[in-house]
Design an enzyme around this catalytic site. Structure first.
Site, PDB file in Angstrom:
ATOM      1  N   LYS C  71     -33.282  80.764 -95.287  1.00 43.53           N
ATOM      2  CA  LYS C  71     -32.579  81.678 -94.379  1.00 43.53           C
ATOM      3  C   LYS C  71     -31.092  81.352 -94.399  1.00 43.53           C
ATOM      4  CE  LYS C  71     -32.690  83.338 -89.537  1.00 43.53           C
ATOM      5  NZ  LYS C  71     -33.251  83.090 -88.193  1.00 43.53           N
ATOM      6  N   SER C 146     -35.231  87.239 -86.054  1.00 44.53           N
ATOM      7  CA  SER C 146     -34.064  87.354 -86.906  1.00 44.53           C
ATOM      8  C   SER C 146     -34.290  86.926 -88.361  1.00 44.53           C
ATOM      9  CB  SER C 146     -32.925  86.513 -86.325  1.00 44.53           C
ATOM     10  OG  SER C 146     -33.250  85.134 -86.369  1.00 44.53           O
ATOM     11  N   SER C 170     -37.902  84.013 -83.627  1.00 45.59           N
ATOM     12  CA  SER C 170     -37.317  84.495 -84.879  1.00 45.59           C
ATOM     13  C   SER C 170     -38.051  84.098 -86.154  1.00 45.59           C
ATOM     14  CB  SER C 170     -35.861  84.034 -84.991  1.00 45.59           C
ATOM     15  OG  SER C 170     -35.038  84.867 -84.213  1.00 45.59           O
TER      16      SER C 170
END
Lengths: 484, 93, 476
Positions: C71, C146, C170
């Site tokens: 990420k 997210s 997330s």
């Protein structure tokens, strides 16, 4: 009818001392002074995305030392907070500091004075990180005129202890003296080198005035960052005068932050163009509480040794030396130890005089401190003893000391070699006195008739005759005997 | 619930430049969000302590031993503007 | 199509059936063919070099050179790291996050960085300032957020696994929406050093994978104390590879509040089916109430923005990142930040600054931290009676792109089932438990702090029994 009400100043001090660690408060970059810009940085002190602070263990220890020396209680649990504000020298836009749970609270510090002691309450001792340094590249100097400013992060993150006093001080000179003795204490404990010129000790003063006898506090102003004792004293004095004049003119004092300009003696308001600060303190989620073990605190306490204030008190009481002697001789731990050693062997007052006087002046050129000189406490004591016993005169003493400083040889040996020992023999001296009186009949008559000034004349003649090796006191005695 | 002055004040504290239009949108949205979370105002929390950390860890301290530092080039590498070995700061009035 | 899990890939490499170079080359190719918009940055050159190095090594590292995606919220040295924000466009970090460093040392090969909501603020990845990420199950829907890119890339089989970060859901919510396994460890299990902070007291790094065993394997290489993160924990209990096939004697509490309001019928049905499956495996099912959890969103949307507002203050255009033209210092700060941050980030900074501001602190931030205490207490009470808690991960399946962007609060409710565990710092895992109208449904299991092994074990047993087919239509 207007009655002039006497006003008294009320002063509290906030001191930042740079802790004598090797590395920064929250990262392990080396501390430095005067290195080229940005040569001691890492992602943490540059506040790169994703970094986290880690508390310096030594900073905690030194903070505890400082707090204990100031008689504070060490909080069983203290935490760090974020204090938020934007400024180019604050890379995270928050300073990690302590807020409502500081490391130490509730202490006091005794300031020794020639005529007693002044007790100053210590509100708190807390730890925090320093901001970075702004450099102004143009020749303009002051900020407003500078064309280009850059940030140097070498200093950013330096560990600081902030010491806050109660508003217990009543004059600018007391404030300066408080700071001097605090500096001495922090230095001797190795907490900080407290160098005001290099900024490793900085002081802010909170100043207000009130009618004598009142217990309420007036509106206070804050004088920022005074970087010498003299500036602190002058700044506070100027601010007291300004406030007194305002009050006497019936005007109000505005709460504000001021800067003292030592070159003009003027005070400038540092009012920010922005709205009042709202620091939005919040507990620092990246750090965990500091919970010093009782045993650790006690272990640290046991390493403190005798504090400068206690040492000075003891010297004045036990040795009978003056306030000023004690002040000068306790300046460093080493000098204090040197003095104690000499004082344990001879009369302490003489020891103080010799160290502060002749020894200091003889070592001045080489810059060697007494405790590193060849004049060891033992040698100096021997010398002081010779003079005290009248074995040598004081000017001979100076000569011998010079030789001791140069060679480190025993004073008695030097005295003998140089033939400096004073003639104490009454018979030998008596004969010289008899001859001189006979050789100067007119003066001898006048002396006998009561013109005592002439004793000096005869002593001088004897000293001349003996090439200075006679004990002048003894000579005087003999002359009196023979002319009375 | 939140007026424009509060929005402006908070935007200044946050150092965010918002256009008039953004201020109005922000006012509406923040008011809406606060309305949704307003129910915590009615809870009796007087005797409840706050939780700031969920881990019960204490005294995590680093030894006072210098670590490797960045070179000046690395330190300045990502800076938008540099001068004289430092990070440029806009004019300060 | 790459059908191997990470575990299978490692075995294949060790058996000489394939090589790191081959797998990494395949992953690079897939990352470049990216109709889902999962990747923001790719690191082909270094990945190839690293794979070659691992293949040539006398002794292979434990992860044998299996590719991974990271990420974009994790700092990677010299590889562009933006956290999905324009304010970090072009930013090349000078250091690598501890967890990524550990993975690289263990022999994982980073092929690229995945898309995300800007600074991890969002539940759909629509707040990325760079691109949309599409759910591989239905390109018209969001992947969740997210960590949408990290979830989508695993669902789309570009890589077998990835790292994400979870602040209020997330990892778990996008895992649920994309039909993969996502795990948020106990707060402090994984070092946060190098994780670009959103809400420091909540953020945790965790794995995405197609199987529970791969999740456990990935987590086992990143847990443990880090001297650079004071809140990281001494992980004395190693993460074990789960093998359980039964749940005999395991007491599972079904969180009542999370099966009632606002849960889509399809999600509820799949969850109830999973409960029945668990019972069939021998679990003792009881009902559990977490009464304060209904205040979870309120507390979270005060605490997280408050922390975020100060965490994001460092983005000032002086040491890195974008910088606006300005006449003076104030204008510099306000324009750099006003132009550099997207709308959701600005909204949360404003909300957080407001919650901390003088005059509002006690009513908002302090109250929220007290509510957090109540939520922690609810869990403590619950775990006196049960071993694990069960709930849906998300109240809905993947929603349409654009559906919630104009209603911030509706977006916030996406995390209603995941936020309470975040506030309490507890571990939780989301596994796919079925489909509702062709879209995956996630099942969330959570446990007390340090119960990772129990969670993996139970999740593994359920995963085997449910036998979810983790292949979205159109993924080849």
């Amino acid at each position: 009818m207007s009655t002039a009400v006497a006003l008294e100043p009320v002063i509290g001090i906030e001191i930042h001392v740079q802790l004598a660690t090797r590395t920064k408060m929250f990262c392990r970059c080396s501390l430095s002074f005067g290195d080229p810009p940005n040569t001691h940085t890492c992602p943490v002190c540059l506040a790169h995305p994703g970094v986290l602070p880690v508390v310096n263990a030594e900073a905690i220890r030194l903070g505890i030392v400082a707090a204990l020396a100031l008689g504070c209680e060490i909080a069983p649990r203290s935490v760090f907070h974020r204090k938020n504000y934007f400024y180019p020298d604050l890379p995270k836009a928050y300073q990690i500091t302590q807020f409502d749970e500081p490391l130490g609270v509730g202490g006091h510090f005794s300031v020794l004075q020639p005529d007693g002691e002044l007790d100053v309450g210590i509100t708190r001792v807390h730890l925090e990180e320093d901001a970075a340094k702004l450099l102004h590249l143009s020749s303009g100097g002051r900020r407003a005129g500078a064309e280009q400013s850059v940030v140097d992060f070498n200093r950013g993150g330096t560990p600081l202890a902030e010491i806050v006093t109660e508003p217990d001080l009543r004059s600018a000179s007391d404030a300066a003296e408080f700071l001097r003795q605090l500096q001495q204490t922090m230095r001797q404990l190795g907490v900080s080198d407290c160098n005001m010129e290099e900024g490793s000790m900085r002081a802010d003063a909170n100043v207000s005035v009130r009618p004598v006898g009142s217990t309420e506090l007036g509106t206070k102003t804050e004088l920022k960052n005074m970087n010498s004792f003299r500036f602190l004293e002058r700044g506070v004095e100027a601010e007291i005068a300004r406030q007194v004049a305002l009050v006497e003119a019936g005007e109000r004092i505005a709460q504000e932050t001021l800067h003292f300009d030592p070159s003009t003696g003027e005070l400038h308001s540092l009012r920010s163009k922005e709205e009042a600060h709202d620091y939005r303190y919040l507990p620092e989620p990246d750090l965990v509480p500091v919970v010093p073990a009782r045993e650790w605190v006690e272990e640290i306490r046991s390493t403190l040794g005798e504090l400068p204030v206690d040492r000075r008190r003891r010297w004045m009481a036990d040795f009978g030396i003056s306030f000023e002697d004690a002040e000068v001789l306790s300046e460093t731990v080493e000098l204090g130890a040197y003095f104690e050693d000499v004082a344990s062997r001879v009369d302490p007052k003489s020891a103080a005089n010799w160290i502060r006087g002749e020894l200091r002046s003889q070592l001045k050129d080489s810059g060697t401190p007494p405790w590193e000189s060849r004049a060891t406490p033992e040698r100096l004591a021997e010398l002081i003893q010779l003079v005290g016993d009248g074995q040598i005169g004081s000017s001979a003493g100076q000569e011998v000391l010079a030789e001791v400083v140069a060679s480190g040889r025993p004073p008695a040996q030097i005295v003998d070699e140089k033939g400096l020992r004073q003639i104490q023999d009454s018979d030998a001296l008596g004969a010289i006195v008899y001859e001189l009186l006979a050789a100067n009949p007119k003066e001898a008559e006048q002396l006998k008739a009561g013109k005592h000034k002439l004793i000096g004349f005869f002593v001088g003649q004897v000293m001349k005759e003996t090439k200075g090796s006679a004990d002048p006191k003894k000579v005087q005695e003999l002359i009196r005997e023979r002319t009375s | 619930m939140i007026d424009r002055d509060t929005v402006r004040h908070v935007a200044r504290l946050s150092r965010l430049r918002l256009s008039d239009e953004e201020q109005e949108t922000m006012r509406e949205e923040l008011s809406g969000i606060l309305e949704h979370i307003e129910h915590i105002q009615s809870l009796d929390l007087d005797d409840v302590p706050i939780t700031t950390h969920v881990v019960e860890v204490e005294n995590v301290l680093g030894e006072d031993v210098p670590h490797e530092e960045l070179s000046v080039e690395e330190a300045l590498r990502e800076a938008p503007e540099v001068a004289g070995g430092g990070f440029s700061v806009p004019r300060m009035g | 199509m790459e059908s191997r899990t990470a575990e299978e890939s490692i075995a294949a490499i060790l058996a000489g059936e394939t090589s790191s170079a081959e797998l990494v080359e395949d992953a690079i190719r897939r990352s470049e063919d990216d109709p889902w918009g999962a990747f923001l940055a790719r690191d082909g050159e270094r990945a190839r070099a690293r794979a070659k190095e691992i293949d040539a090594a006398a002794e292979r590292p434990p992860l044998a050179g299996v590719p991974i995606a990271i990420k974009d919220v994790l700092s990677t040295r010299d590889l562009e790291t933006t956290a999905g924000s324009q304010i970090l466009k072009g930013f090349r970090p000078v250091y690598t996050a501890t967890c990524v460093e550990r993975l690289e040392q263990a022999g994982a090969v980073v092929v690229g960085k995945t898309n995300m909501d800007e600074f991890a603020m969002g539940s759909s990845t629509e707040n990325s300032s760079y691109q949309l990420t599409k759910n591989p199950w239905d390109l018209g829907t969001v992947p969740g957020g997210s960590s949408g890119g990290s979830a989508a890339t695993v669902a789309a089989r570009q890589v077998p696994w990835s790292l994400g970060s979870d602040t209020g859901g997330s990892i778990r919510q996008p895992a649920a929406l994309c039909g993969v396994v996502g795990m948020k460890p106990t707060y402090g299990a994984v070092s946060r050093y190098g994780l670009i902070a959103f809400a420091s007291s909540l953020d945790q790094v965790g794995p995405f994978a197609r199987t529970v065993r791969d999740s456990a394997l990935l987590l086992s290489h990143i847990v443990g104390q880090d001297p650079r993160d004071s809140t990281s924990l001494d992980w004395w209990k190693p993460i074990e590879m789960p093998t359980a096939e039964r749940l005999d004697g395991v007491k599972i509490g079904v969180i009542q509040e999370m099966l009632d309001n606002g849960i889509e019928p399809g999600v509820k049905a799949a969850t109830e089916a999973a409960i029945a499956t668990a019972e069939g495996l021998g679990a003792e099912i009881t009902e559990v109430s977490l009464p304060s959890s209904r205040h979870g969103i309120a507390a979270y949307y005060l605490i997280a923005p408050a922390e975020a507002s100060t965490n994001l203050s460092r983005f000032d255009g002086m040491r890195y990142g974008a910088r606006a033209e300005a006449e003076d210092l104030l204008e510099h700060f306000e324009r750099t930040r006003g132009e550099g941050f997207g709308p959701e980030v600005k909204r949360r900074i404003m909300l957080g600054t407001f919650a901390l501001a003088s005059g509002y602190y006690d009513a908002y931030y302090a109250r929220a931290q007290k509510v957090r205490t109540l939520i922690v207490r609810d869990f403590v009470a619950a775990f006196e009676n049960v071993d694990l808690l069960l709930s849906p991960t998300s109240p809905t399946t993947a929603f349409k792109i654009g559906e919630r962007v104009d209603d911030p609060y509706a977006m916030y409710t996406s995390d209603v089932c995941t936020i309470p565990m975040s506030l309490a710092g507890l571990p939780a895992i989301s596994i796919p438990c079925g489909l509702a109208d062709g879209l995956p449904v996630g099942l969330q299991l959570s446990g007390p702090a340090f119960s990772e092994n129990d969670l993996f074990s139970a999740a593994h047993a359920l995963e085997q029994a449910i036998a979810f087919d983790a292949t979205p239509a159109g993924v080849a």
